[in-house]
Design an enzyme around this catalytic site. Structure first.
Site, PDB file in Angstrom:
ATOM      1  N   SER A 117       0.849  -1.178   0.000  1.00 29.56           N
ATOM      2  CA  SER A 117       0.000   0.000   0.000  1.00 29.56           C
ATOM      3  C   SER A 117       0.892   1.237   0.000  1.00 29.56           C
ATOM      4  O   SER A 117       1.992   1.214  -0.552  1.00 29.56           O
ATOM      5  CB  SER A 117      -0.942  -0.028   1.215  1.00 29.56           C
ATOM      6  OG  SER A 117      -1.867   1.041   1.153  1.00 29.56           O
TER       7      SER A 117
ATOM      8  N   TYR B 177      -6.088   7.669  -5.883  1.00 29.72           N
ATOM      9  CA  TYR B 177      -4.988   6.840  -5.398  1.00 29.72           C
ATOM     10  C   TYR B 177      -5.175   6.527  -3.911  1.00 29.72           C
ATOM     11  O   TYR B 177      -5.091   5.370  -3.503  1.00 29.72           O
ATOM     12  CB  TYR B 177      -3.658   7.546  -5.647  1.00 29.72           C
ATOM     13  CG  TYR B 177      -2.466   6.763  -5.161  1.00 29.72           C
ATOM     14  CD1 TYR B 177      -2.018   5.650  -5.859  1.00 29.72           C
ATOM     15  CD2 TYR B 177      -1.769   7.148  -4.017  1.00 29.72           C
ATOM     16  CE1 TYR B 177      -0.920   4.928  -5.427  1.00 29.72           C
ATOM     17  CE2 TYR B 177      -0.666   6.437  -3.583  1.00 29.72           C
ATOM     18  CZ  TYR B 177      -0.243   5.332  -4.279  1.00 29.72           C
ATOM     19  OH  TYR B 177       0.848   4.612  -3.843  1.00 29.72           O
TER      20      TYR B 177
ATOM     21  N   LYS C 141      -5.812   2.779  -2.194  1.00 27.17           N
ATOM     22  CA  LYS C 141      -4.868   2.197  -1.238  1.00 27.17           C
ATOM     23  C   LYS C 141      -5.536   1.959   0.116  1.00 27.17           C
ATOM     24  O   LYS C 141      -5.197   1.008   0.826  1.00 27.17           O
ATOM     25  CB  LYS C 141      -3.621   3.078  -1.102  1.00 27.17           C
ATOM     26  CG  LYS C 141      -2.760   3.083  -2.362  1.00 27.17           C
ATOM     27  CD  LYS C 141      -2.255   1.690  -2.704  1.00 27.17           C
ATOM     28  CE  LYS C 141      -1.294   1.669  -3.865  1.00 27.17           C
ATOM     29  NZ  LYS C 141      -0.696   0.344  -4.086  1.00 27.17           N
TER      30      LYS C 141
END
Length: 186
Positions: A140, A154, A158
């Protein structure tokens, strides 16, 4: 003696960057390696580097956001090495721009790569990981802990990896597999 000697590891997104570094380190520790990426030329270059450490390395070119291709990736590891002990879900893409400025397609592309690109290989790998009491790793980012400006797609993708990793850790507790979540910084 290394705890990794004789193990088989698949590292997604391992033709360069963090994935390649992980594959090289696992090879140094005695693992057989399955390299994965979308660019065959970069995969071939990474394979040459890993072969300096071990002859036990293969490449499998595919996009792990495709569930059938991911299944074939897992099957190729089993066919070649007859086992799977470690799956490192490293593949991922980023984005830049505010949420307001982002086209919804950006979110779709980022989630397909970062979330489905981890889920798709994990599902067919789990029976093998359980059989060998192996490890399932999700790479991650610190951006997966807190939302950051100009990285909405993004960060959220994650953050989703944390939920998936935690769910698997609880669901598979009785099988004594290791589920790891690594938050990479700059």
């Amino acid at each position: 003696m290394s705890q990794f000697k004789g193990k088989v590891a698949i590292v997604t997104g391992s033709s360069r960057g963090i994935g390649k570094a992980i594959a090289l380190k696992l090879a140094q520790e005695g693992c057989s390696i399955v390299l994965n990426g979308r660019n065959q030329e970069r995969l071939d270059e990474a394979k040459i580097e890993v072969e300096k450490i071990t002859p036990n390395v293969i490449t499998f070119k595919c996009d792990v956001s495709d569930s059938e291709a991911s299944k074939q990736l897992i099957d190729s590891a089993i066919e070649k090495f007859e086992r799977l002990d470690i799956l490192v879900n490293n593949v991922g893409v980023s984005n830049r721009g505010t949420v307001e400025e982002s086209d919804p397609e950006v979110f779709k592309r980022v989630f397909e790569s970062n979330v489905l690109g981890s889920v798709n290989p994990t599902i067919p790998a789990l029976p093998h990981i359980k059989k060998n009491k192996g490890s399932l790793i999700f790479i991650s980012s610190l951006a997966g802990i807190r939302g950051l400006p100009n990285l909405g797609a993004y960060c959220s993708s994650k953050m989703a990896l944390r939920a998936i990793a935690e769910a698997i850790r609880i669901e598979e507790h009785e099988h004594n597999i290791h589920v790891g979540l690594i938050y990479v910084g700059i």
